[in-house]
Design a protein around this motif. Structure first.
Motif, short mmCIF file in Angstrom:
data_model
loop_
_atom_site.label_atom_id
_atom_site.label_comp_id
_atom_site.label_asym_id
_atom_site.label_seq_id
_atom_site.Cartn_x
_atom_site.Cartn_y
_atom_site.Cartn_z
N LEU A 92 43.66 -21.71 -0.66
CA LEU A 92 43.74 -20.73 -1.73
C LEU A 92 44.10 -19.34 -1.22
CD1 LEU A 92 40.89 -21.61 -4.25
CD2 LEU A 92 43.32 -21.35 -4.73
N LEU A 93 43.65 -19.00 -0.02
CA LEU A 93 44.01 -17.69 0.53
C LEU A 93 45.52 -17.55 0.67
CD1 LEU A 93 41.64 -16.39 3.34
CD2 LEU A 93 42.19 -15.35 1.14
N ILE A 106 38.84 -28.65 0.83
CA ILE A 106 37.50 -28.44 1.40
C ILE A 106 37.61 -27.78 2.77
CG2 ILE A 106 35.47 -29.63 2.32
CD1 ILE A 106 35.93 -31.73 0.06
N SER A 107 38.57 -28.23 3.57
CA SER A 107 38.71 -27.68 4.92
C SER A 107 39.09 -26.20 4.91
CB SER A 107 39.77 -28.48 5.70
OG SER A 107 41.09 -28.11 5.33
N HIS A 108 39.64 -25.74 3.78
CA HIS A 108 40.00 -24.32 3.66
C HIS A 108 38.98 -23.55 2.84
CE1 HIS A 108 43.76 -24.83 5.71
NE2 HIS A 108 44.21 -25.72 4.84
N GLY A 109 37.78 -24.10 2.69
CA GLY A 109 36.68 -23.33 2.13
C GLY A 109 36.48 -23.43 0.64
N CYS A 110 37.14 -24.36 -0.02
CA CYS A 110 36.95 -24.53 -1.46
C CYS A 110 35.66 -25.31 -1.70
CB CYS A 110 38.14 -25.26 -2.08
SG CYS A 110 38.03 -25.44 -3.86
N THR A 111 34.79 -24.78 -2.55
CA THR A 111 33.52 -25.45 -2.85
C THR A 111 33.37 -25.78 -4.33
OG1 THR A 111 32.32 -23.36 -3.10
CG2 THR A 111 32.36 -24.37 -0.89
N ARG A 112 34.29 -25.30 -5.17
CA ARG A 112 34.28 -25.61 -6.60
C ARG A 112 35.71 -25.78 -7.07
NH1 ARG A 112 29.19 -22.28 -9.11
NH2 ARG A 112 28.09 -21.91 -7.15
N MET A 113 35.92 -26.75 -7.96
CA MET A 113 37.30 -27.07 -8.33
C MET A 113 37.38 -27.65 -9.73
SD MET A 113 39.83 -29.91 -6.54
CE MET A 113 40.22 -28.88 -5.11
N ARG A 114 38.43 -27.25 -10.45
CA ARG A 114 38.82 -27.91 -11.70
C ARG A 114 40.18 -28.55 -11.47
NH1 ARG A 114 39.03 -24.30 -16.98
NH2 ARG A 114 36.76 -24.71 -16.88
N THR A 115 40.23 -29.86 -11.62
CA THR A 115 41.51 -30.56 -11.47
C THR A 115 41.99 -31.06 -12.82
OG1 THR A 115 42.66 -32.38 -10.37
CG2 THR A 115 40.36 -32.76 -10.93
N HIS A 116 43.27 -30.88 -13.07
CA HIS A 116 43.90 -31.40 -14.28
C HIS A 116 44.36 -32.82 -14.00
CE1 HIS A 116 44.34 -27.50 -16.56
NE2 HIS A 116 43.91 -27.11 -15.38
N VAL A 117 44.17 -33.70 -14.98
CA VAL A 117 44.52 -35.11 -14.84
C VAL A 117 45.30 -35.54 -16.09
CG1 VAL A 117 43.63 -37.47 -14.70
CG2 VAL A 117 42.56 -35.65 -13.35
N GLU A 118 46.44 -36.19 -15.88
CA GLU A 118 47.28 -36.61 -16.99
C GLU A 118 46.85 -37.96 -17.55
OE1 GLU A 118 51.40 -36.59 -15.89
OE2 GLU A 118 51.21 -34.68 -14.81
N VAL A 144 43.92 -17.11 -9.43
CA VAL A 144 45.12 -17.60 -8.75
C VAL A 144 44.78 -18.98 -8.21
CG1 VAL A 144 46.67 -17.27 -6.78
CG2 VAL A 144 45.97 -15.31 -8.17
N ALA A 145 45.67 -19.96 -8.43
CA ALA A 145 45.33 -21.33 -8.06
C ALA A 145 46.54 -22.06 -7.48
CB ALA A 145 44.77 -22.08 -9.26
N SER A 146 46.30 -23.27 -6.99
CA SER A 146 47.29 -24.02 -6.22
C SER A 146 48.26 -24.82 -7.08
CB SER A 146 46.59 -25.00 -5.26
OG SER A 146 45.78 -24.31 -4.35
#
Length: 414
Positions: free
Chosen positions: A326-327, A113-125, A309-311
């Motif tokens: 992300l940048l 969030i602090s780096h400007g991300c406002t939408r996210m898909r997280t993978h969960v095992e 491109v993602a983290s």
């Protein structure tokens, strides 16, 4: 007109020909209501942009919040090869609690969030070792952080599905209790095609999108991407399927890679490159002339594939680095794929913004009248400079409400 927010004298990443170099953005009730220089009216908050870039919030399409920040509890690797990242994580998963996952994931989410991300898909095992604790821990963050970010969960069987009894039932349970995307990791399954086919069955049963970890490796032999394309067309899931990594494509001659790319574009299968992880894990089979192991996303985008491109992993054995910026990932992708011209850099910028939003099927994304006021102010005059310099985010807004403030750097000369 009374507004909630006016950003004055800002530059837009997507300004077209004939549009002013700088403009004002007016926000009311969480949405953009005006885009024009010299907006008139009072506002609850008025911010002078001084010609800086404003873009729609960054879009993180692929991250693992549930297993982030576990380096301190994992055994360290002592050799380059073999690298046992999955085994290191697997060994500590039984110790995960819901509270533990929530705490670590929240810390990582706040960095993003602090780096400007406002939408996210997280993978969960999910699997018998961790049960649904990872899902429950991350799910608790959806409402807690909705003031700053839209968070969706992709549930996945990291350690196998057909060869891991009990995992199928946990996948179904997760899809019934909060997961809205279904994932896969067939590289770790004894029957890769069977896992892929089962994931498509789940997607159809629950009417959800698919996002798979696929085709990691140093050789293009046995490319599962082709089966995914076939099933995408068979089931009419075009535009609803993404595959991540696919580093096998990086080992192919360009004509062969182009053929696969066109197949993906025709089927409607998107690609996410996990640059940091693919670089860190790849090429460990040799001690010299180490291959980059990163797909040339620009080339696939040129051929019609939707690319992001993602983290991926942050501060765990798969990637013992990262800060959720992300940048930084986009900058790394441009460097390692040797894409330095303005059009090439602009294409990679889109892979964290517009193209990433298309991959996640978010048609309301962007800076336009009527769109949600998810806005990021960067310390750069334009998107190219922002990516080339990894410009810091100075402010972020979610639905018109400020969520992030970072002061510009100041030099104190004697």
């Amino acid at each position: 007109m009374a507004l909630d927010l006016i950003l004055r004298n800002v530059r837009l990443a997507d300004a077209g020909p004939g549009q002013p170099a700088a403009t004002d953005i007016g926000v009311k009730d969480g949405r953009i209501v005006a885009l024009a220089p010299g907006l008139q009216g009072d506002a609850g908050e008025e911010v002078q942009g001084h010609g800086r870039l404003v873009c729609a919030g960054f879009v993180e399409t692929h991250i693992h919040l549930d297993k982030s920040c576990i380096l301190g509890r994992c055994a360290h690797e002592k050799t380059r090869f073999p690298h046992l990242a999955m085994e290191r994580v697997s060994a500590v998963k039984p110790s995960f609690t819901v509270e533990d996952v929530t705490g670590r994931a929240a810390g990582t989410l706040e960095k993003c969030i602090s780096h400007g991300c406002t939408r996210m898909r997280t993978h969960v095992e999910v699997d018998p070792k961790v049960g649904l604790r990872g899902l429950q821990g991350v799910k608790a963050l959806i409402d807690r952080y909705k003031w700053a970010i839209d968070l969706e969960i992709c549930v996945m069987p990291q350690e196998g599905l057909t060869n891991n009894p009990g995992t199928d039932e946990l996948m179904v349970a997760a899809l019934k209790s909060g997961a809205t995307v279904v994932g896969a990791a067939p590289n770790y399954d004894t029957d890769r095609p069977a896992q892929i086919r089962r994931i498509f069955e789940m997607a159809r049963d629950f009417d959800v999108d698919i996002d798979m970890h696929l085709d990691s490796g140093a050789s293009a032999d046995e490319l599962d991407t082709l089966l995914v394309c076939e099933l995408t067309e068979k089931h009419g899931w075009g535009g609803r399927v993404a595959i991540g990594h696919v580093s096998k494509l990086a080992s192919m001659p360009q004509p062969a890679m182009d053929k696969v790319a066109r197949r993906m574009a025709d089927a409607g299968v998107a690609l996410t490159v996990l640059t940091a992880t693919d670089l860190y894990l790849g090429g460990r089979h040799t001690d010299h002339s180490v291959p980059r192991n990163v797909v040339d996303a620009n080339r696939l985008a040129e051929l019609g594939v939707v690319c992001s491109v993602a983290s991926n992993n942050i501060l765990n054995p798969f990637t013992p680095f990262g800060d959720g910026q992300l940048l930084r990932q986009a900058n790394m992708q441009a460097i390692v794929s040797q894409r330095g011209s303005d059009p090439e850099v602009r294409s990679i910028w889109d892979m964290t913004t517009n193209a990433a939003a298309r991959l996640m099927r978010h048609p309301d994304y962007g800076i336009a009248v009527g769109a949600p006021a998810d806005l990021v102010v960067l310390d750069a005059p334009d998107a190219l400079t922002a990516l080339r310099t990894v410009a810091p985010v100075l402010a972020a807004y979610k639905r018109g409400r400020r969520t992030v403030t970072r002061e510009p750097v100041r030099l104190h000369a004697p």
